[in-house]
Design a protein around this motif. Structure first.
Motif, short mmCIF file in Angstrom:
data_model
loop_
_atom_site.label_atom_id
_atom_site.label_comp_id
_atom_site.label_asym_id
_atom_site.label_seq_id
_atom_site.Cartn_x
_atom_site.Cartn_y
_atom_site.Cartn_z
N SER A 199 0.81 -1.22 0.00
CA SER A 199 0.00 0.00 0.00
C SER A 199 0.84 1.27 0.00
CB SER A 199 -0.92 0.02 1.22
OG SER A 199 -0.15 0.20 2.40
N ARG A 200 2.11 1.19 0.42
CA ARG A 200 2.96 2.36 0.64
C ARG A 200 2.32 3.34 1.62
NH1 ARG A 200 6.84 3.84 -3.49
NH2 ARG A 200 7.22 2.06 -4.83
N HIS A 201 1.41 2.86 2.46
CA HIS A 201 0.72 3.71 3.41
C HIS A 201 1.27 3.38 4.80
CE1 HIS A 201 -2.26 5.84 5.62
NE2 HIS A 201 -2.97 6.13 4.55
N THR A 202 2.16 4.27 5.30
CA THR A 202 2.90 3.97 6.52
C THR A 202 1.99 3.71 7.71
OG1 THR A 202 4.56 5.48 5.67
CG2 THR A 202 4.83 4.75 7.93
N LEU A 203 1.03 4.59 7.90
CA LEU A 203 0.18 4.50 9.09
C LEU A 203 -0.69 3.24 9.06
CD1 LEU A 203 0.23 6.36 11.43
CD2 LEU A 203 -1.81 7.49 10.55
N LEU A 204 -1.22 2.94 7.88
CA LEU A 204 -2.03 1.73 7.71
C LEU A 204 -1.19 0.50 8.07
CD1 LEU A 204 -4.79 0.65 6.61
CD2 LEU A 204 -3.62 0.33 4.43
N VAL A 255 -0.71 0.15 11.85
CA VAL A 255 -1.94 -0.34 12.50
C VAL A 255 -2.12 -1.83 12.21
CG1 VAL A 255 -4.45 -0.17 12.52
CG2 VAL A 255 -3.06 1.91 12.51
N ALA A 256 -1.92 -2.23 10.95
CA ALA A 256 -2.08 -3.64 10.57
C ALA A 256 -1.10 -4.52 11.35
CB ALA A 256 -1.86 -3.81 9.07
N GLY A 257 0.16 -4.08 11.44
CA GLY A 257 1.16 -4.84 12.19
C GLY A 257 0.78 -4.97 13.65
N PHE A 258 0.30 -3.88 14.21
CA PHE A 258 -0.06 -3.89 15.63
C PHE A 258 -1.26 -4.79 15.89
CE2 PHE A 258 -1.08 -2.04 19.77
CZ PHE A 258 0.20 -1.99 20.30
N VAL A 259 -2.25 -4.74 15.00
CA VAL A 259 -3.44 -5.59 15.16
C VAL A 259 -3.05 -7.07 15.12
CG1 VAL A 259 -5.58 -6.33 14.04
CG2 VAL A 259 -5.10 -3.89 14.34
N VAL A 260 -2.21 -7.44 14.13
CA VAL A 260 -1.78 -8.83 14.02
C VAL A 260 -1.01 -9.25 15.27
CG1 VAL A 260 -0.20 -10.39 12.79
CG2 VAL A 260 -1.78 -8.92 11.50
N TYR A 261 -0.13 -8.36 15.75
CA TYR A 261 0.66 -8.64 16.95
C TYR A 261 -0.24 -8.89 18.16
CZ TYR A 261 3.44 -7.47 21.09
OH TYR A 261 4.02 -7.46 22.33
N VAL A 262 -1.23 -8.02 18.37
CA VAL A 262 -2.12 -8.15 19.53
C VAL A 262 -2.97 -9.41 19.42
CG1 VAL A 262 -4.10 -7.12 20.71
CG2 VAL A 262 -2.17 -5.68 20.06
N LEU A 263 -3.54 -9.64 18.21
CA LEU A 263 -4.36 -10.84 18.01
C LEU A 263 -3.53 -12.10 18.27
CD1 LEU A 263 -6.48 -9.99 14.83
CD2 LEU A 263 -7.24 -10.19 17.21
N TRP A 264 -2.29 -12.10 17.77
CA TRP A 264 -1.40 -13.25 17.93
C TRP A 264 -1.21 -13.56 19.42
CZ3 TRP A 264 -0.42 -14.77 13.01
CH2 TRP A 264 0.39 -15.88 12.83
N ARG A 265 -0.96 -12.50 20.17
CA ARG A 265 -0.74 -12.70 21.61
C ARG A 265 -2.01 -13.19 22.30
NH1 ARG A 265 3.28 -8.50 24.49
NH2 ARG A 265 2.52 -9.73 26.24
N LEU A 266 -3.16 -12.63 21.91
CA LEU A 266 -4.42 -13.03 22.53
C LEU A 266 -4.71 -14.49 22.23
CD1 LEU A 266 -6.72 -9.93 21.86
CD2 LEU A 266 -5.76 -10.71 24.04
N VAL A 267 -4.49 -14.90 20.96
CA VAL A 267 -4.75 -16.28 20.57
C VAL A 267 -3.81 -17.23 21.32
CG1 VAL A 267 -4.59 -17.94 18.67
CG2 VAL A 267 -5.73 -15.74 18.32
N LEU A 268 -2.52 -16.84 21.42
CA LEU A 268 -1.55 -17.70 22.11
C LEU A 268 -1.86 -17.81 23.59
CD1 LEU A 268 1.82 -16.60 20.48
CD2 LEU A 268 0.58 -18.74 20.16
#
Lengths: 235, 106
Positions: free
Chosen positions: B83-88, B91-104
């Protein structure tokens, strides 16, 4: 103020910087939050934005502080990261040559990636009329914006004390990754990132955070090697 | 006190760099190789900081599927490339990180 100042060009500089202000705002907030999360006193976080005023080196300094890095390495890293500003300084000199010292010194202090991009575009397309006032407008807009959003981040970081344990160290990783990834389409940049990454991984935990210096030097050498190799193969 | 000297050193160095040509620099010249090399400072520095944190968040190499840092970093990198969209991408990286931790954790 000397005759270099005029309100119209000053406002035009601020107006043309508006998109950059929107882009920098969230980074100001993230910086403020991370800085207090890393254990920096709130005054020091704000003072860094006020006195250093160089976003990427501020982020890196915070990550070095939280890793317990010694001062000379923090300074050396700041120097390497901000050295690109010398390039901007050199590019603007022909236009600024006749300005009084206090104008050149003040505008040098406020010289950022964003202001350089806006100002250089204007100088190139519209010439040098009103250039100093225009750059002042852009500089002040960026500076005040950065201070305000740093403060917002500091307040946020203080209000939610658990925020740091809650994965803020990952926010830094995500921020750096998002900035660097689009540059990796170019082969020399890819070589720089790959070499620096591997070296940093292999040398991690070296004393005085020397691993970072080794990795950065190695990465830049790799990029230069790729550039020279591709240039030679073309001729 | 250390904090004071850190800030003072960073501020002075950064100003000297920015002032180099504009204030002192009528006689200065910029060597061509340095001009080129400076383009590669950001990818080198940022990658040197990211790679150890993503691949060895606890100090030892960890490239298993249960490494939330690695998952989040890959997500942020892929979205940024596409996307070349830094902020997006952040946010996407952070969401995946948080979900990953919650699932684990769950």
């Amino acid at each position: 103020m000397s005759s270099l100042f005029n309100t119209r060009d000053c406002l035009a500089g601020a107006r043309d910087t508006l998109p950059m202000l929107v882009g920098a705002a969230p980074f100001g907030v993230i910086f403020g939050t991370l800085a207090v999360g890393a254990g920096l006193p709130p005054w020091a976080a704000q003072a860094m934005s006020l006195l250093v005023y160089a976003g990427s080196s501020q982020f890196v300094a915070v990550s070095l502080v939280s890793a317990g890095t010694v001062l000379p390495v923090i300074w050396l890293t700041t120097f390497i990261i901000n050295l690109r500003h010398a390039l901007y300084s050199a590019t603007l000199l022909p236009t600024a040559r006749t300005w009084p010292l206090r104008w050149r010194a003040a505008l040098a202090f406020w010289l950022t990636d964003e202001t350089f991009a806006v100002v250089e575009h204007r100088f190139r397309t519209r010439g040098e009329a009103g250039a100093a006032a225009y750059q002042l407008g852009s500089s002040l807009a960026m500076y005040l914006n950065w201070q305000f959003f740093t403060l917002v981040g500091i307040v946020l970081g203080k209000a939610v004390p658990g925020l740091a344990d809650w994965g803020l160290d990952f926010a830094m990783v995500a921020t750096f990754t998002a900035i660097v990834a689009p540059q990796l389409r170019q082969r020399p940049a890819l070589a720089a990132a790959a070499t620096a990454g591997v070296l940093a991984l292999l040398c991690r935990g070296w004393p005085y955070k020397l691993d970072l210096i080794v990795a950065v030097t190695g990465g830049m050498s790799a990029a230069m090697a790729v550039r020279y190799a591709s240039r030679r193969s073309r001729t | 006190m250390t904090t004071f000297w850190m800030l003072a050193g960073m501020a002075v160095l950064t100003f000297l760099i920015r002032a180099s040509f504009l204030v002192f620099g009528r006689g200065l010249r910029f060597p061509a190789w340095l001009h080129e090399a400076l383009h590669y400072v950001p990818p080198a520095v940022l990658s040197a900081l990211v790679v150890p944190m993503a691949l060895a968040p606890r100090g030892t190499l960890d490239i298993g599927w249960d490494n939330a840092y690695l998952a989040g970093t890959l997500a942020a990198g892929l979205v940024a490339l596409r996307s070349r969209h830094t902020l997006l991408a952040i946010v996407a990286g952070f969401v995946v990180y948080v979900l990953w931790r919650l699932v684990l954790a769950g």
